[in-house]
Scaffold this motif. Structure first.
Motif, PDB file in Angstrom:
ATOM      1  N   ILE A  20       0.857  -1.194   0.000  1.00  0.00           N
ATOM      2  CA  ILE A  20       0.000   0.000   0.000  1.00  0.00           C
ATOM      3  C   ILE A  20       0.888   1.237   0.000  1.00  0.00           C
ATOM      4  CG2 ILE A  20      -1.733   1.326   1.265  1.00  0.00           C
ATOM      5  CD1 ILE A  20      -2.829  -1.292   2.362  1.00  0.00           C
ATOM      6  N   MET A  21       0.766   2.029  -1.056  1.00  0.00           N
ATOM      7  CA  MET A  21       1.569   3.238  -1.206  1.00  0.00           C
ATOM      8  C   MET A  21       0.833   4.481  -0.726  1.00  0.00           C
ATOM      9  SD  MET A  21       4.280   1.906  -2.541  1.00  0.00           S
ATOM     10  CE  MET A  21       5.318   3.116  -3.378  1.00  0.00           C
ATOM     11  N   LYS A  22      -0.501   4.416  -0.747  1.00  0.00           N
ATOM     12  CA  LYS A  22      -1.302   5.582  -0.360  1.00  0.00           C
ATOM     13  C   LYS A  22      -2.677   5.088   0.060  1.00  0.00           C
ATOM     14  CE  LYS A  22      -2.656   8.412  -3.701  1.00  0.00           C
ATOM     15  NZ  LYS A  22      -2.674   9.527  -4.681  1.00  0.00           N
ATOM     16  N   GLY A  23      -3.260   5.742   1.050  1.00  0.00           N
ATOM     17  CA  GLY A  23      -4.628   5.454   1.453  1.00  0.00           C
ATOM     18  C   GLY A  23      -5.393   6.748   1.576  1.00  0.00           C
ATOM     19  N   PHE A  30      -9.976   4.297  -0.136  1.00  0.00           N
ATOM     20  CA  PHE A  30      -9.304   3.620  -1.246  1.00  0.00           C
ATOM     21  C   PHE A  30      -7.829   3.420  -0.894  1.00  0.00           C
ATOM     22  CE2 PHE A  30     -12.964   5.474  -3.384  1.00  0.00           C
ATOM     23  CZ  PHE A  30     -13.375   4.434  -4.211  1.00  0.00           C
ATOM     24  N   TYR A  31      -7.296   2.288  -1.308  1.00  0.00           N
ATOM     25  CA  TYR A  31      -5.891   1.955  -1.064  1.00  0.00           C
ATOM     26  C   TYR A  31      -5.211   1.752  -2.413  1.00  0.00           C
ATOM     27  CZ  TYR A  31      -7.658   1.344   3.610  1.00  0.00           C
ATOM     28  OH  TYR A  31      -8.266   1.573   4.822  1.00  0.00           O
ATOM     29  N   TYR A  32      -4.118   2.450  -2.616  1.00  0.00           N
ATOM     30  CA  TYR A  32      -3.402   2.381  -3.884  1.00  0.00           C
ATOM     31  C   TYR A  32      -2.207   1.455  -3.687  1.00  0.00           C
ATOM     32  CZ  TYR A  32      -6.598   6.030  -5.128  1.00  0.00           C
ATOM     33  OH  TYR A  32      -7.762   6.725  -5.365  1.00  0.00           O
ATOM     34  N   VAL A  33      -2.292   0.279  -4.303  1.00  0.00           N
ATOM     35  CA  VAL A  33      -1.367  -0.818  -4.044  1.00  0.00           C
ATOM     36  C   VAL A  33      -0.422  -0.980  -5.228  1.00  0.00           C
ATOM     37  CG1 VAL A  33      -1.162  -3.291  -3.561  1.00  0.00           C
ATOM     38  CG2 VAL A  33      -3.086  -1.988  -2.599  1.00  0.00           C
ATOM     39  N   TYR A  34       0.885  -0.933  -4.932  1.00  0.00           N
ATOM     40  CA  TYR A  34       1.891  -1.138  -5.977  1.00  0.00           C
ATOM     41  C   TYR A  34       2.228  -2.618  -6.060  1.00  0.00           C
ATOM     42  CZ  TYR A  34       6.364  -1.289  -8.362  1.00  0.00           C
ATOM     43  OH  TYR A  34       7.385  -1.611  -9.217  1.00  0.00           O
ATOM     44  N   TYR A  55      -2.715  -0.403  -8.360  1.00  0.00           N
ATOM     45  CA  TYR A  55      -4.132  -0.773  -8.410  1.00  0.00           C
ATOM     46  C   TYR A  55      -4.899   0.011  -7.343  1.00  0.00           C
ATOM     47  CZ  TYR A  55      -2.857  -4.748 -11.353  1.00  0.00           C
ATOM     48  OH  TYR A  55      -2.394  -5.537 -12.376  1.00  0.00           O
ATOM     49  N   GLU A  56      -6.055   0.544  -7.736  1.00  0.00           N
ATOM     50  CA  GLU A  56      -6.945   1.210  -6.783  1.00  0.00           C
ATOM     51  C   GLU A  56      -7.832   0.146  -6.155  1.00  0.00           C
ATOM     52  OE1 GLU A  56      -9.261   5.160  -7.392  1.00  0.00           O
ATOM     53  OE2 GLU A  56     -10.690   3.529  -7.790  1.00  0.00           O
ATOM     54  N   CYS A  57      -7.729  -0.005  -4.840  1.00  0.00           N
ATOM     55  CA  CYS A  57      -8.408  -1.114  -4.166  1.00  0.00           C
ATOM     56  C   CYS A  57      -9.291  -0.626  -3.025  1.00  0.00           C
ATOM     57  CB  CYS A  57      -7.381  -2.095  -3.585  1.00  0.00           C
ATOM     58  SG  CYS A  57      -6.300  -2.863  -4.808  1.00  0.00           S
ATOM     59  N   ARG A 106      -2.557  15.747   3.173  1.00  0.00           N
ATOM     60  CA  ARG A 106      -3.856  15.342   3.712  1.00  0.00           C
ATOM     61  C   ARG A 106      -3.999  13.831   3.821  1.00  0.00           C
ATOM     62  NH1 ARG A 106      -4.478  19.577   0.236  1.00  0.00           N
ATOM     63  NH2 ARG A 106      -5.156  21.507   1.208  1.00  0.00           N
ATOM     64  N   HIS A 107      -3.013  13.100   3.346  1.00  0.00           N
ATOM     65  CA  HIS A 107      -3.053  11.650   3.435  1.00  0.00           C
ATOM     66  C   HIS A 107      -1.611  11.137   3.484  1.00  0.00           C
ATOM     67  CE1 HIS A 107      -2.981  12.750  -0.865  1.00  0.00           C
ATOM     68  NE2 HIS A 107      -2.059  11.822  -0.922  1.00  0.00           N
TER      69      HIS A 107
END
Length: 292
Positions: free
Chosen positions: A5-8, A12-16, A23-25, A201-202
Motif C-alpha cells: 500500500i503506497m497511499k490510502g 481507497f488503497y493504492y497498491v503497488y 491498483y486502486e483497491c 492530507r493523506h
C-alpha cells in the motif's frame, strides 16, 4: 497478487504490484468486522477485479514487522523529524513531543532542521549540540538552496522513513527536492502568523531511489500515543536514562524528589535545561489529563 500500500485516501488503497503497476483497491468488509485497518506501508494480497482500469480488492494483510500508531503507518525503519531552523522559529516543546512519540514506539530518529540558509553557523551549532547530546543525529538542510541534500539522502538510503513535523517547515519542499518522480503540493507560509498551511492530507509512500522510500504523513501536534503513561516519559529522554540508577527513590519522577540522579546531572550541565523544562511541562500535562 502481492503488493504494498503506497497511499490510502477516502477508503481507497493504492497498491503497488511489482511489474504490474498501481491498483486502486477497496478493503473487504471482514477487516472492519475484525477491527483491522490497512495502513500505508502494509504488504497485502489483492484480487484484481478490473485489469484494464487497474481496480481490485485488498484480500489479506500480510504480517507487519512493525506498526506505528502516531503516525499510523506500517513497516518503517526510521523517522525523520523536520523543523525549520527559523521562520517559523522552532517550537522545542513540540519537537520533544515528536521525539518522545518515536522513542516510545522504538523507532530510530534523525532530526532535520530545514531553512539552514537563514541562520548562522553559531546558531546551528547551538541547535545541534542539544539534540546530539541526547543521541540524535542532526542534519541541517535548505530545500530552497539545495544545501546538504546529499547528506540527507545518505541518511535515508536503504530505509523506509516516515517524515514528521509541523506544517510550514518545508517537508513537502524537501521531499520534492529529494526526488523528481512525484511532485507534491507545496503550501505557502502565512506571513501574518508565520505558520504553514498543512498541505499533506493523506499518508503516502514516495520513492526517492530504488531502495529508499519516504512516508509523508499529515501534520499532527498532540502527544497522544495509546498505552503511554506519564511514568514512561523519562525513558523517552535518552539522556536521562544513564542517571536514573542514581535516584534514591524507585519510580522517581525526576521533578520533586530529593537525591535524584537526573536533577543532579541537570545541575552539573550534563542535561539540557530546555529539554528538562519540556519534560516537566509534558509530564504535568500527562498527569492532569483526566482518565475516562
Amino acid at each position: 497478487m502481492k503488493g504494498k500500500i503506497m497511499k490510502g485516501i477516502s477508503g481507497f488503497y493504492y497498491v503497488y504490484v511489482a511489474g504490474a503497476g498501481i491498483y486502486e483497491c477497496k478493503a473487504k468488509g471482514a477487516f472492519r468486522r475484525q477491527k483491522r485497518k490497512p495502513l500505508v506501508g502494509d504488504d497485502v494480497e489483492i484480487a484484481v477485479i478490473d485489469e484494464e482500469n487497474k481496480k481490485g480488492n485488498v484480500e489479506e494483510l500480510l504480517p507487519r514487522r512493525m506498526e506505528l500508531i502516531r503516525p499510523a503507518v506500517a513497516n518503517v525503519d526510521m523517522a525523520l523529524v523536520v523543523f525549520a531552523a527559523t521562520k517559523p522559529e522552532p517550537n522545542f516543546n513540540l519537537l520533544d513531543r515528536f521525539l518522545c512519540m518515536m522513542e516510545f514506539q522504538n523507532l530510530p530518529v534523525t532530526i532535520c532542521f530545514n531553512k539552514c540558509d537563514l541562520v548562522g553557523e553559531e546558531e546551528q551549532r547551538s541547535l545541534a549540540s542539544v539534540y546530539e547530546a541526547a543521541g540524535y543525529p542532526v542534519i541541517f538542510t535548505s530545500a530552497k538552496k539545495q544545501i546538504h541534500l546529499e547528506e540527507l539522502k545518505a541518511a535515508l538510503k536503504g530505509k523506509t522513513t516516515t517524515v514528521a513535523g509541523p506544517s510550514g517547515v518545508g517537508k513537502s519542499s524537501l521531499i520534492n527536492a529529494l526526488q523528481s518522480n512525484v511532485r507534491m503540493e507545496t503550501g505557502t507560509i502565512s506571513a501574518k502568523i508565520e505558520r504553514g498551511k498543512n498541505t499533506t492530507r493523506h499518508s503516502e509512500i514516495i520513492p526517492i531511489s530504488e531502495d529508499s522510500f519516504i512516508v509523508d504523513t499529515p501534520g499532527f501536534s498532540s502527544l497522544d500515543v495509546p498505552g503511554m503513561e506519564k511514568e514512561d516519559l523519562w525513558r523517552c529522554y535518552p539522556e536521562f536514562v544513564p542517571f536514573e540508577p542514581y535516584c534514591r527513590f524507585q519510580g522517581c519522577s525526576h521533578i520533586s524528589e530529593p537525591d535524584c540522579g537526573v536533577k543532579e546531572a541537570l545541575a552539573e550541565g550534563r542535561i539540557s535545561q530546555e529539554r528538562y523544562r519540556n519534560y516537566v511541562l509534558i509530564y504535568e500535562e500527562m498527569k492532569n489529563i483526566r482518565k475516562y
